[in-house]
Design an enzyme around this catalytic site. Structure first.
Site, PDB file in Angstrom:
ATOM      1  N   SER A  50       0.856  -1.202   0.000  1.00 45.71           N
ATOM      2  CA  SER A  50       0.000   0.000   0.000  1.00 45.71           C
ATOM      3  C   SER A  50       0.890   1.250   0.000  1.00 45.71           C
ATOM      4  CB  SER A  50      -0.897   0.006   1.251  1.00 45.71           C
ATOM      5  OG  SER A  50      -0.095   0.195   2.405  1.00 45.71           O
ATOM      6  N   ASP A  82      -1.245  -1.774  -3.903  1.00 45.28           N
ATOM      7  CA  ASP A  82      -2.611  -1.866  -3.365  1.00 45.28           C
ATOM      8  C   ASP A  82      -3.182  -0.453  -3.205  1.00 45.28           C
ATOM      9  OD1 ASP A  82      -4.817  -3.148  -2.229  1.00 45.28           O
ATOM     10  OD2 ASP A  82      -3.990  -3.039  -0.196  1.00 45.28           O
ATOM     11  N   GLY A 181     -10.612  -3.714   7.328  1.00 49.08           N
ATOM     12  CA  GLY A 181     -10.410  -3.667   8.773  1.00 49.08           C
ATOM     13  C   GLY A 181     -11.001  -4.864   9.499  1.00 49.08           C
ATOM     14  N   ALA A 213     -11.367  -8.804   2.673  1.00 50.67           N
ATOM     15  CA  ALA A 213     -11.793 -10.209   2.722  1.00 50.67           C
ATOM     16  C   ALA A 213     -11.174 -10.988   3.881  1.00 50.67           C
ATOM     17  CB  ALA A 213     -11.466 -10.883   1.381  1.00 50.67           C
ATOM     18  N   SER A 214     -10.708 -10.296   4.905  1.00 50.71           N
ATOM     19  CA  SER A 214     -10.230 -11.036   6.079  1.00 50.71           C
ATOM     20  C   SER A 214     -11.412 -11.625   6.837  1.00 50.71           C
ATOM     21  CB  SER A 214      -9.439 -10.111   7.009  1.00 50.71           C
ATOM     22  OG  SER A 214      -8.115  -9.954   6.523  1.00 50.71           O
TER      23      SER A 214
END
Ligand code: G3H
Ligand code: 13P
Ligand code: ZN
Length: 309
Positions: A50, A82, A181, A213-214
């Protein structure tokens, strides 16, 4: 094995009904943990960086460490920006050796998102770099930008063909109810698979990307809370939903928060059990192993890309 762009990787993933894990990297232990896990499962990999990671660790350090990981593992690895915020950041990453970039124009009006994405695509494709774009807007926290639930919006399937055709992007991130998050849903998790289905009908064979997608794995949240942390109400995307998405048109699944939880949980546990330790190699070994095992779990139990390198 050289660094690769995402073209072939996504083609195989689409045809094979599995997804590639795109894991965020910020330091050496995270890079080593991810790549060791992928090596153990013989999985293709996307390492994503990122703007915040570039600021924290510096582009050149991350790039050199990723090059070392490729030499060490001999895996096909995509190095991806990202949430690229603007053309200049994408250009700097392309010039600096990345093989893939995301230009995130999801906050812009449709025509402006197209114009910006097209500009990045033109620069990237001339240099054999693939481009991910985004339509629709996820809620949650990215770097220092917080998108409230009210400001988020689902992707509108009726826009995707025009967007993909006019921009020439190689993959498309869509918003179907995930968010960034560790606090993703108030109440029952719900994803709009109808939107994913409609998008893939309109873009047959086109790789779709799932951000936020965590799964916010409960055992790690419990570990953090058990050893002095405070994360009540943390909740992620159930893994069966991710498996379903991976079997559909989703070829890239973004995971950062679960890595942060594993790293932090193992650190807290280490310090609680060894209050006398002060050699970073001791506690960072546990944190790195936590990352490795999290990545193996994702590859085998969620993404289905084990053995596909
Ligand atoms: O989507 C955002 C990723 O989790 C990266 O987070 O911008 O804090 O590095 P970051
Ligand atoms: P999580 O916060 O769910 O891990 O999402 C990460 C992500 O989308 C990175 O772009
Ligand atoms: Zn994201």
């Amino acid at each position: 094995m050289p660094m690769v762009n995402s073209k072939e990787m996504f083609k195989k993933a689409y045809e094979g009904g599995y997804a590639i894990g795109a894991f965020n990297v910020n330091n050496m232990e995270i890079i080593q943990g991810i790549t060791e896990g992928a090596k153990m499962e013989n999985a293709p990999l996307i390492l994503q960086v990122s703007a915040g990671a570039r600021k924290y660790a510096k582009h050149v350090y991350l790039m050199k460490m990723i090059e070392a990981a490729i030499e060490d593992t001999d895996l096909p690895i995509v190095v991806h920006l990202d949430h690229g915020p603007d053309f200049e950041t994408c250009k700097s990453c392309i010039d600096g050796g990345f093989t893939s970039v995301m230009i995130d124009g999801s906050h812009l009006p449709f025509e402006e998102n197209i114009a910006l994405t097209r500009k990045v695509v033109e620069y990237a494709h001339d240099r054999n770099v693939t481009v991910e774009a985004e339509l629709g807007r996820l809620a949650g926290v990215e770097d220092d930008v917080k998108v409230s639930a009210e400001d988020s919006s689902y992707t509108r399937p009726e826009e995707v063909e025009e967007f993909a055709t006019r921009t020439g992007c190689d993959s498309l991130a869509i918003a179907i109810g995930t968010s960034h998050g560790a606090f993703k849903f108030k109440g029952e998790p719900k994803l709009r698979f109808d939107i994913l289905e409609e998008v893939s009908k309109r873009l047959p064979g086109f790789p779709i990307v799932l951000h936020g997608a965590s799964s916010v794995i409960p055992s790690y949240v419990d570990m953090i809370n058990q050893y002095g942390g405070n994360m009540p109400g943390a909740q992620g995307v159930p893994e069966e939903m991710l498996r379903k998405a991976a079997s559909m048109a989703v070829c890239k699944i973004n995971i950062d928060s679960d890595l942060r939880l594993a790293f932090t949980g193992e650190l807290r546990k280490h310090f609680a059990e060894h209050p006398d330790h002060f050699d970073p190699r001791q506690y960072l070994t546990d944190a790195r192993t936590g990352i490795r095992e999290m990545v193996r779990h994702k590859i085998v139990d969620v993404l289905g890309c084990n053995g596909k390198a």
